[in-house]
Design a protein around this motif. Structure first.
Motif, PDB file in Angstrom:
ATOM      1  N   LYS A  55      -1.741  -3.357  -2.309  1.00  0.00           N
ATOM      2  CA  LYS A  55      -1.824  -3.390  -3.919  1.00  0.00           C
ATOM      3  C   LYS A  55      -0.968  -4.169  -4.460  1.00  0.00           C
ATOM      4  O   LYS A  55      -0.905  -4.020  -5.544  1.00  0.00           O
ATOM      5  N   ASN A  56      -0.367  -4.531  -3.716  1.00  0.00           N
ATOM      6  CA  ASN A  56       0.866  -6.176  -5.014  1.00  0.00           C
ATOM      7  C   ASN A  56      -0.092  -7.199  -4.238  1.00  0.00           C
ATOM      8  O   ASN A  56       0.256  -8.121  -4.968  1.00  0.00           O
ATOM      9  N   PRO A 111      -0.489 -12.811  -4.455  1.00  0.00           N
ATOM     10  CA  PRO A 111       0.695 -14.276  -4.148  1.00  0.00           C
ATOM     11  C   PRO A 111       1.623 -14.320  -3.369  1.00  0.00           C
ATOM     12  O   PRO A 111       0.521 -13.383  -1.999  1.00  0.00           O
ATOM     13  N   PRO A 112       1.643 -15.743  -2.908  1.00  0.00           N
ATOM     14  CA  PRO A 112       2.218 -15.823  -1.914  1.00  0.00           C
ATOM     15  C   PRO A 112       3.516 -14.986  -0.946  1.00  0.00           C
ATOM     16  O   PRO A 112       3.967 -14.140  -1.545  1.00  0.00           O
ATOM     17  N   VAL A 113       2.919 -14.833   0.356  1.00  0.00           N
ATOM     18  CA  VAL A 113       4.075 -14.264   0.641  1.00  0.00           C
ATOM     19  C   VAL A 113       5.425 -14.981   1.220  1.00  0.00           C
ATOM     20  O   VAL A 113       5.201 -16.371   1.033  1.00  0.00           O
ATOM     21  N   TYR A 125       1.771  -4.747   1.893  1.00  0.00           N
ATOM     22  CA  TYR A 125       3.536  -5.404   1.545  1.00  0.00           C
ATOM     23  C   TYR A 125       4.135  -5.310   0.173  1.00  0.00           C
ATOM     24  O   TYR A 125       3.746  -5.470  -0.561  1.00  0.00           O
ATOM     25  N   ALA A 126       4.963  -4.888   0.533  1.00  0.00           N
ATOM     26  CA  ALA A 126       6.702  -4.935  -0.530  1.00  0.00           C
ATOM     27  C   ALA A 126       5.567  -6.136  -1.466  1.00  0.00           C
ATOM     28  O   ALA A 126       4.938  -6.802  -1.182  1.00  0.00           O
ATOM     29  N   ALA A 127       6.030  -5.513  -3.244  1.00  0.00           N
ATOM     30  CA  ALA A 127       5.762  -6.379  -4.065  1.00  0.00           C
ATOM     31  C   ALA A 127       7.046  -7.752  -3.876  1.00  0.00           C
ATOM     32  O   ALA A 127       7.807  -7.506  -3.217  1.00  0.00           O
ATOM     33  N   PRO A 128       6.366  -8.589  -4.306  1.00  0.00           N
ATOM     34  CA  PRO A 128       7.211 -10.420  -4.551  1.00  0.00           C
ATOM     35  C   PRO A 128       9.103 -10.028  -4.566  1.00  0.00           C
ATOM     36  O   PRO A 128       9.834 -10.594  -4.016  1.00  0.00           O
TER      37      PRO A 128
END
Length: 133
Positions: A55-56, A111-113, A125-128
């Protein structure tokens, strides 16, 4: 210039190797590298099935080894995965990824993890901004 060796990361940088629920991911580029995306080599165990929905993040994946399938849960459409096949989750697509044989995939996230992410209960994955570095 950033140059990293996959085998050296596995041996010497365990913080860049993340495993969860029948998959393992070697995170070769992370947010801290400043490239605007992260790059991973991910292996999924033969016979495993995974439901994900980033989602993020946007993700693109290139299959280097193995076979399986990806099913778009919005449409029900299933596509074979084999070496040479790429897929991109351009709509944060909820999907099921099946590994008939061990799959080895090259993955980019935007965006990058940060490197510590594992999948949440909803397959994302959680939003950055929700990640503690």
């Amino acid at each position: 210039m950033i140059v990293r060796d996959f085998k050296d990361i596995i041996k010497n940088d365990p913080q860049r190797v993340v495993s969860d629920a029948k998959w393992s991911s070697v995170r070769m580029l992370l947010a801290q590298d400043g490239m605007g995306f992260s790059f991973h080599v991910t292996s999924l165990e033969a016979g495993s099935e995974h439901e994900f929905e980033y989602k993020n993040h946007f993700e693109s994946v290139y299959c280097m080894q193995g076979s399986g399938s990806i099913t778009d849960l919005a449409t029900g459409e299933t596509h074979p995965i084999r070496p040479g096949v790429m897929y991109a989750l351009d709509k944060h697509d909820r999907h099921i990824l099946k590994a008939d044989e061990e799959l080895v995939m090259a993955c980019c996230f935007n965006p990058p993890v940060t490197g510590t992410e594992v999948h949440q209960a909803d397959g994302s994955y959680a939003a950055p901004e929700q990640i503690e570095a």
